[in-house]
Enzyme design. Sequence first.
Site, PDB file in Angstrom:
ATOM      1  N   LYS A 289       0.838  -1.201   0.000  1.00 30.07           N
ATOM      2  CA  LYS A 289       0.000   0.000   0.000  1.00 30.07           C
ATOM      3  C   LYS A 289       0.874   1.253   0.000  1.00 30.07           C
ATOM      4  O   LYS A 289       1.879   1.321   0.703  1.00 30.07           O
ATOM      5  CB  LYS A 289      -0.916   0.012   1.234  1.00 30.07           C
ATOM      6  CG  LYS A 289      -2.216  -0.734   1.042  1.00 30.07           C
ATOM      7  CD  LYS A 289      -3.190  -0.412   2.161  1.00 30.07           C
ATOM      8  CE  LYS A 289      -4.588  -0.929   1.837  1.00 30.07           C
ATOM      9  NZ  LYS A 289      -5.578  -0.514   2.841  1.00 30.07           N
ATOM     10  N   GLU A 374     -20.113  -7.280   8.664  1.00 31.91           N
ATOM     11  CA  GLU A 374     -21.121  -6.607   9.479  1.00 31.91           C
ATOM     12  C   GLU A 374     -22.204  -7.554   9.980  1.00 31.91           C
ATOM     13  O   GLU A 374     -22.669  -7.424  11.123  1.00 31.91           O
ATOM     14  CB  GLU A 374     -21.750  -5.461   8.672  1.00 31.91           C
ATOM     15  CG  GLU A 374     -20.810  -4.306   8.394  1.00 31.91           C
ATOM     16  CD  GLU A 374     -19.918  -4.516   7.191  1.00 31.91           C
ATOM     17  OE1 GLU A 374     -19.044  -3.655   6.942  1.00 31.91           O
ATOM     18  OE2 GLU A 374     -20.087  -5.546   6.496  1.00 31.91           O
ATOM     19  N   ARG A 402     -26.010  -4.030   5.386  1.00 35.80           N
ATOM     20  CA  ARG A 402     -25.614  -5.399   5.091  1.00 35.80           C
ATOM     21  C   ARG A 402     -25.999  -6.363   6.218  1.00 35.80           C
ATOM     22  O   ARG A 402     -25.938  -7.575   6.049  1.00 35.80           O
ATOM     23  CB  ARG A 402     -24.107  -5.464   4.848  1.00 35.80           C
ATOM     24  CG  ARG A 402     -23.594  -4.390   3.912  1.00 35.80           C
ATOM     25  CD  ARG A 402     -22.131  -4.549   3.592  1.00 35.80           C
ATOM     26  NE  ARG A 402     -21.947  -5.476   2.482  1.00 35.80           N
ATOM     27  CZ  ARG A 402     -20.783  -5.707   1.895  1.00 35.80           C
ATOM     28  NH1 ARG A 402     -19.699  -5.102   2.328  1.00 35.80           N
ATOM     29  NH2 ARG A 402     -20.684  -6.551   0.892  1.00 35.80           N
TER      30      ARG A 402
END
Length: 641
Positions: A289, A374, A402
């Site tokens: 990253k 979630e 979700r």
Amino acid sequence: MNTSTSSEFPLLSDPELLPRLKTMTPVDMRRLGDELREQIITVVAANGGHLASSLGVIELTIALHRVFNSPVDKIVWDVGHQAYAHKLLTGRIDRFATLRQLDGLSGFPKRKESEHDCFDVGHSSTSISAALGMVAARGIRGSSEKVVAVIGDGSLTAGIAFEGLNQAGHLNKDMLVILNDNDMSISPNVGALSAFFSKRLTSDFFVRMKRETENLLDSVPKIGKDLRRLAKKVEESVKGFLTPGMLFEAFGFDYVGPVDGHDLEELIQMLENASRMDGPILVHVMTKKGKGYPPAEINPSLFHGVGPFDRETGAVSKTVGPPSYTAIFGETLVKLAEKDARIVAITAAMAEGTGLKAFAEAYPQRFFDVGIAEQHAVTFAAGLAVQGLKPVCAIYSTFMQRAYDSVLHDVCLQQLPVTFALDRGGLVGADGPTHHGVFDHSFMRHIPHLVFAAPRNEVELQRMMVTAAAYDGPFAYRYPRGSGSGLTLLDDPQPFEIGQGELLRDGKDALLIAIGISVQEALDAAAILAGEGVEVAVIDARFLKPLDEKLIVAAAQKYGRLLTVEENVVQGGFGSAVMELLVERGVQVPTTLIGLPDDFVEQGSQSELRSRYGIDAVGIASRVREQCGLSSNLREKWALP
């Protein structure tokens, strides 16, 4: 607006870039990577955005467009916040400076934006399922395009990713999954050996030899199938020893990798080999990253989703002002946990984003990061609650969508004391329609046994948190993104009476009933109208469920004109709840519902969007004038550009 020129970015500005990429030399491809990094860093420094993830896939994106033929071949980006290089390679450099701006380029892939964006994304872990759907459609249509899903290692924590892998292995159709791994630690020796080994495994010679050997073994009378099974076990054992691919092999994928995600030549060779293989293939790519920009490499979490920053130093521009609602939530929860050992905190891979970092440091044994999951977070909280704990699930409003089934069946059906802290309730700004939290009023308020509230400012948030902590049942409160009003926080906040609203301003000409962040806009609208001789009463409903029936019914009868205000879609929201109450009580008064339209709201700053949709003070004042029969300067209802 365009900040780039063809002289600054000669390769990116080439209108024939994609065709020419097919024959570009390694030197020119590296130059192309440099141009991509420079353009992305410059624009994100000005606009904010997802920097670290986009920089990490520069070489991977170049390799994908070198090997595959977009838009005929389909590249499905998971989440999509890493697709900035993809946007630039597919002809959007002239508009790239408008990234994440009102009416500009989206920060995520959008089908209506480009034919190269084959699927709209913004929430994680959907790429494999979507790509598999395209693969199945390809079979029905009889076409032959390649389909590639690019998914990050973090997104594999969501169940939907494994559901997609499971069906893909079962269908055994040609598709390619790229696992973009920027977190897993693999020693250099094993990684290098694995890359060498995997290149050999994907070579034309090996694939042909493997198929011929399988056919030969199958032809051996009686024991052929047993010999083939044995050979398969030997192959899996060797690959499992050299690579972490056993999991994916168990799903029916041929595993390839890991491969250095910043070595263009190796990547291209691996993708070319994989593209010629049959069945579902997973290529494991190791990336870093923030690659190529030292501040983002050092602190990838900060530069994952970052606001404007200084291009030269990497210093993030800090807004001077009151603390954010998120920060106040986190600080208050730590204080509540000091007094109540039953309180535990749960996040779905957003410890910093939801303000729980301090809680995690203070109470590591009472803090749980479940990853991007979630639905699991909510049912996990239910399990904690049945054992006497008081879980607080801090999840962005848009991501709570979700977990709807778990909220309904696993928490509210059992009336468990789980608190849902819905961060980013309402309009969130530049991340656009996948991130606005403008549906929770509608999908939460009808659930039995759930108390649902929206405090109007940071002090009320403190008090609402105390109220929820003392309540023995399901409780949800939503609060907005951004800074509070600058009020002095309470040392000892006291709970509210559940279902109690408040008359904040008296009047005689009309009544505004607002909730959450919209209360202040309603008060400001009333102040504007007072200057015109129109006196409007304002009520803070505070609770969406239960409503303060006595206050609302009496006020509606007294004032005779009613307008509700919320930062949520009108359909099924707070205003609908008020209308249902009045119908139930037989109260008939002219009523106007002010909120967001039956549509998805695009990106833009919060203030720009509130103005566009008429839910700021000016827009609310116009609606009041309209209902009172006065001249109105209201923009066309739901006016869009």
